[in-house]
Design a protein around this motif. Structure first.
Motif, short mmCIF file in Angstrom:
data_model
loop_
_atom_site.label_atom_id
_atom_site.label_comp_id
_atom_site.label_asym_id
_atom_site.label_seq_id
_atom_site.Cartn_x
_atom_site.Cartn_y
_atom_site.Cartn_z
N ILE A 135 -27.37 -13.42 28.71
CA ILE A 135 -26.48 -12.91 27.06
C ILE A 135 -25.72 -11.58 27.92
O ILE A 135 -24.89 -11.79 27.31
CB ILE A 135 -27.67 -11.52 26.72
N ARG A 136 -25.59 -11.01 29.17
CA ARG A 136 -24.73 -10.34 29.76
C ARG A 136 -23.45 -11.16 29.64
O ARG A 136 -22.41 -10.97 29.84
CB ARG A 136 -25.24 -9.97 31.16
N LYS A 137 -24.25 -12.63 30.60
CA LYS A 137 -22.73 -14.10 30.66
C LYS A 137 -22.37 -13.96 29.58
O LYS A 137 -20.93 -14.79 29.48
CB LYS A 137 -23.01 -15.01 31.12
N MET A 138 -23.15 -14.31 28.17
CA MET A 138 -22.54 -15.36 27.17
C MET A 138 -21.77 -14.00 25.77
O MET A 138 -21.52 -14.96 24.88
CB MET A 138 -23.67 -16.48 25.99
N LEU A 139 -21.77 -12.72 26.41
CA LEU A 139 -21.63 -11.71 24.90
C LEU A 139 -20.54 -11.76 24.73
O LEU A 139 -20.72 -12.22 23.52
CB LEU A 139 -21.92 -10.49 25.67
N PRO A 140 -19.61 -12.14 25.56
CA PRO A 140 -17.82 -12.12 25.05
C PRO A 140 -17.40 -13.22 23.47
O PRO A 140 -16.84 -13.55 23.01
CB PRO A 140 -17.16 -12.69 26.63
N ASN A 197 -12.73 -6.44 12.95
CA ASN A 197 -12.70 -7.00 14.39
C ASN A 197 -12.73 -7.13 15.19
O ASN A 197 -13.07 -6.90 16.31
CB ASN A 197 -12.24 -8.67 14.15
N PHE A 198 -11.25 -5.75 14.61
CA PHE A 198 -11.24 -5.25 16.27
C PHE A 198 -12.31 -4.33 17.05
O PHE A 198 -12.86 -3.68 17.92
CB PHE A 198 -10.07 -3.96 16.33
N SER A 199 -12.64 -3.79 15.38
CA SER A 199 -14.31 -2.87 16.18
C SER A 199 -14.93 -3.32 16.63
O SER A 199 -15.41 -3.14 17.58
CB SER A 199 -14.71 -1.76 15.20
N ILE A 200 -15.43 -4.71 16.33
CA ILE A 200 -16.47 -5.43 16.68
C ILE A 200 -16.66 -6.05 18.38
O ILE A 200 -17.01 -5.91 18.96
CB ILE A 200 -16.99 -7.37 15.76
N SER A 201 -15.28 -6.24 18.31
CA SER A 201 -14.54 -6.13 20.06
C SER A 201 -14.95 -5.00 20.82
O SER A 201 -15.30 -5.46 21.62
CB SER A 201 -13.01 -6.86 19.83
N SER A 202 -14.65 -4.45 20.33
CA SER A 202 -14.07 -2.66 21.49
C SER A 202 -15.81 -2.76 22.24
O SER A 202 -16.32 -2.60 22.68
CB SER A 202 -13.73 -2.50 20.55
N TYR A 203 -16.31 -2.17 20.79
CA TYR A 203 -18.04 -2.49 20.63
C TYR A 203 -18.61 -3.47 22.01
O TYR A 203 -19.62 -3.33 23.07
CB TYR A 203 -18.76 -2.62 19.36
N SER A 204 -18.33 -4.50 21.59
CA SER A 204 -19.24 -5.53 22.85
C SER A 204 -18.18 -5.22 23.66
O SER A 204 -19.24 -5.23 25.13
CB SER A 204 -18.59 -7.00 22.07
N LYS A 209 -20.19 -4.12 29.20
CA LYS A 209 -19.92 -2.45 30.34
C LYS A 209 -20.65 -1.62 30.45
O LYS A 209 -21.46 -1.85 32.10
CB LYS A 209 -18.23 -1.96 30.28
N LYS A 210 -21.29 -1.57 29.96
CA LYS A 210 -22.35 -0.66 29.86
C LYS A 210 -23.70 -1.79 31.06
O LYS A 210 -24.59 -1.27 31.87
CB LYS A 210 -22.95 0.00 28.70
N TRP A 211 -24.14 -2.70 30.37
CA TRP A 211 -24.70 -3.64 30.59
C TRP A 211 -25.12 -3.89 32.59
O TRP A 211 -25.63 -3.85 32.81
CB TRP A 211 -25.43 -4.47 30.05
N GLU A 212 -23.76 -3.88 32.72
CA GLU A 212 -22.45 -4.30 33.78
C GLU A 212 -22.97 -2.71 35.66
O GLU A 212 -23.55 -3.31 35.90
CB GLU A 212 -20.95 -4.39 33.72
N GLN A 213 -22.72 -1.80 34.35
CA GLN A 213 -23.48 -0.50 35.03
C GLN A 213 -24.80 -0.65 35.23
O GLN A 213 -25.07 -0.15 36.71
CB GLN A 213 -22.80 0.72 34.55
N ALA A 214 -25.57 -0.81 34.42
CA ALA A 214 -26.57 -1.05 34.37
C ALA A 214 -27.88 -1.27 35.69
O ALA A 214 -28.74 -1.52 36.14
CB ALA A 214 -27.82 -0.72 33.15
N ALA A 215 -27.00 -2.92 35.54
CA ALA A 215 -27.52 -3.70 36.26
C ALA A 215 -27.82 -3.79 38.18
O ALA A 215 -28.07 -4.14 39.08
CB ALA A 215 -27.05 -5.75 35.89
N GLU A 216 -26.49 -2.57 38.33
CA GLU A 216 -25.72 -2.42 39.60
C GLU A 216 -27.06 -1.12 40.15
O GLU A 216 -27.03 -0.88 39.80
CB GLU A 216 -24.42 -1.58 39.71
#
Length: 216
Positions: A135-140, A197-204, A209-216
């Motif tokens: 999910i982290r990889k395909m989220l964008p 759409n900008f709100s959706i993209s910004s939240y994603s 970023k949050k998931w990436e920090q959590a995975a570190e």
């Protein structure tokens, strides 16, 4: 100009926005569920299921979404709302299936073998080990597809007269003829689509970023 911004006109457009969001949420949920099944089927070991999923995905993705709306509405004789949801789900699920399949394939196969060696079932390995990483990889790409759904619901008014945000704006257009009124109306609709759409993209991006920090 001031008449265009009257509360009853803005309320009329807001009703269309609600329809757009309502349709988009249902389409996204159904397409994600169905797309997940298709991705697992295409990646699975059962040759029959793999062939069925492959044919569905390739056929649906290579036929325009506009045509699927026509087919569902005319062939199945559905009402506008269920026809729109069905057609978009058919098309979007095929697109999401390939995104999800790509995310699953990006995870090292050794992790699956490690999970199986610990006594987990294939389903448990998929749910506990593979999916959270995929999910982290395909989220964008998934979010990009979600944004496309929100934008493309504007097709529905032209094809089956479903009054979403764009449809409501076209109805209002029949009341106003001055160039500045038309420009303002389209500016309002454009800004609304952009903000959603900008709100959706910004939240994603925030979530990624949050998931990436959590995975570190």
């Amino acid at each position: 100009m001031s008449d265009l911004l009257a509360s009853y006109n803005l309320k009329f457009l807001a009703q269309g926005l609600w329809t757009t969001l309502y349709l988009s949420v249902i389409i996204i949920i159904l397409s994600t569920i169905f797309g997940m099944f298709l991705a697992v089927m295409r990646n699975g070991k059962n040759p029959i299921l793999r062939i069925i999923a492959s044919i569905y995905i390739e056929f649906v993705r290579n036929v325009p979404n506009l045509l699927w709306i026509f087919i569902v509405f005319l062939v199945f004789q559905l009402q506008a709302t269920p026809a729109g949801i069905t057609a978009f789900t058919i098309f979007t699920s095929a697109a999401l299936a390939e995104i999800i399949r790509g995310g699953l394939n990006a995870i090292d196969r050794g992790q699956t073998e490690a999970g199986l060696s610990q006594g987990l079932t294939n389903f448990q390995v998929l749910r506990i080990i593979i999916l959270p990483q995929a999910i982290r990889k395909m989220l964008p790409s998934i979010i990009s597809q979600f944004v496309t759904v929100v934008k493309d619901t504007s097709f529905l008014y032209s094809v089956i007269a479903l009054q979403d945000l764009f449809g409501k704006s076209q109805i209002l257009m029949g009341k106003y003829f001055e160039i500045n009124q038309i420009f303002l109306l389209y500016a309002i609709v454009t800004a609304t689509y952009f903000l959603v759409n900008f709100s959706i993209s910004s939240y994603s991006r925030h979530l990624a970023k949050k998931w990436e920090q959590a995975a570190e």
